[in-house]
Scaffold this active site. Structure first.
Site, PDB file in Angstrom:
ATOM      1  N   SER A   1       1.025   4.096  -3.184  1.00 32.18           N
ATOM      2  CA  SER A   1       0.991   5.533  -3.038  1.00 32.18           C
ATOM      3  C   SER A   1       2.026   6.236  -3.438  1.00 32.18           C
ATOM      4  CB  SER A   1       0.594   5.753  -1.552  1.00 32.18           C
ATOM      5  OG  SER A   1       1.519   5.788  -0.889  1.00 32.18           O
ATOM      6  N   LYS A   2       3.111   5.869  -3.237  1.00 33.60           N
ATOM      7  CA  LYS A   2       4.413   6.713  -3.658  1.00 33.60           C
ATOM      8  C   LYS A   2       4.666   6.389  -5.378  1.00 33.60           C
ATOM      9  CE  LYS A   2       5.343   8.786   0.507  1.00 33.60           C
ATOM     10  NZ  LYS A   2       5.347  10.400   0.366  1.00 33.60           N
TER      11      LYS A   2
ATOM     12  N   LEU B   1       0.775  -1.266   0.022  1.00 32.62           N
ATOM     13  CA  LEU B   1       0.126   0.030  -0.059  1.00 32.62           C
ATOM     14  C   LEU B   1       0.868   1.178   0.030  1.00 32.62           C
ATOM     15  CD1 LEU B   1      -2.810   1.475   0.132  1.00 32.62           C
ATOM     16  CD2 LEU B   1      -2.715   0.920   2.661  1.00 32.62           C
ATOM     17  N   TYR B   2       1.817   1.231   0.931  1.00 30.87           N
ATOM     18  CA  TYR B   2       2.749   2.465   0.902  1.00 30.87           C
ATOM     19  C   TYR B   2       3.631   2.575  -0.651  1.00 30.87           C
ATOM     20  CZ  TYR B   2       6.643   5.288   2.261  1.00 30.87           C
ATOM     21  OH  TYR B   2       7.758   6.227   2.527  1.00 30.87           O
ATOM     22  N   GLY B   3       3.967   1.645  -0.915  1.00 29.91           N
ATOM     23  CA  GLY B   3       4.766   1.510  -2.116  1.00 29.91           C
ATOM     24  C   GLY B   3       3.952   2.019  -3.293  1.00 29.91           C
TER      25      GLY B   3
END
Length: 253
Positions: free
Chosen positions: A160-161, A156-158
């Protein structure tokens, strides 16, 4: 790092700790008037005091960034404090929950995309056209090396970035012809308050890169300051890896 941002107003989100704090202090040391945003008023006031003690100028705006309306409100406030304009925008605020995809709640998904993607989108929507009208400006998005590297627990973090990196390129095409430079930095493992809970895992991750160590917040801030300054006047639409060489060894495999 020595930069000259005299007479410019900079807005740095997530500026009460870590990379954001180091960036705010570095931009202020270069002569910029810095508007800091964050959730913790006490820590924000501390950063402003440190900037003032070093001879710089800054103000803190407390608030919870989560959606379009909060982003637009911050943009309006920063413009008012900056006497009508913001010349440098650093989209640094972000959250990076770790864990399996199967354990992700929809509320977690919405919170990550809200802060990591929606807020930068609408800050740029508000400020980039004003920068163009004012003769130009610089936007620096803070990404991560996991936007390019698939890592378990960071989907999820990856994602979004990775989306933010695509926006960096799209905004360059949209606003670059009007004098607004848009770039991004992609840090590797960096020692901050936010990464402290990772403990030895952070050092183990960093050991795989040629530099063989974890970065300091200041090392990332120096890269942001470079992209925000006139030293990078012909740099547009790039994602600058500041990862100790991790991307180099990955691309050679």
């Amino acid at each position: 790092m020595s930069i000259d941002l005299s007479g410019r107003t900079a807005l740095v989100t997530g500026a009460t700790s870590g990379i954001g704090r180091a960036t705010a202090m570095t931009l202020a040391a270069g002569g910029a008037y810095v508007v800091l945003s964050g959730r913790d008023a006490e820590r924000g006031s501390d950063v402003v005091a440190k900037i003032a003690a070093a001879g710089g100028k800054a103000d803190f705006v407390a608030g919870e960034l989560c959606d379009a309306s909060s982003a637009r409100a911050l943009a309006t406030c920063a413009c008012e404090l900056g006497r009508g304009h913001v010349d440098v925008l650093v989209n640094n605020a972000g959250v990076f929950p770790l864990g399996p995809t199967a354990n992700t709640e929809e509320s977690d998904f919405d919170a990550v995309l809200g802060l990591n993607l929606k807020v930068p989108y609408f800050l740029v929507a508000e400020l980039a056209p004003k920068m163009a009208e004012h003769g130009g400006g610089a936007i620096v998005n803070v990404s991560t090396m996991v936007a390019e590297i698939g890592m378990a627990g960071m989907a999820l973090y990856g994602a979004s970035k990775a989306a933010l990196e695509l926006l960096t390129k799209a905004w360059t095409a949209e606003f670059g012809p009007y004098g607004v430079r848009v770039n991004a930095v992609a840090p590797g493992p960096t020692r901050t308050e936010g990464t402290a809970p990772l403990g030895p895992a952070l050092d183990q991750l960093a050991a795989a890169a040629p530099a063989g160590r974890v970065a300091s917040s200041q090392e990332i801030a120096d890269a942001v300051a470079y992209l925000a300054s006139d030293a990078a006047s012909f740099v547009q639409g790039v994602v600058l890896p500041v990862d100790g060489g991790r991307v180099a060894i990955l691309s050679s495999v």
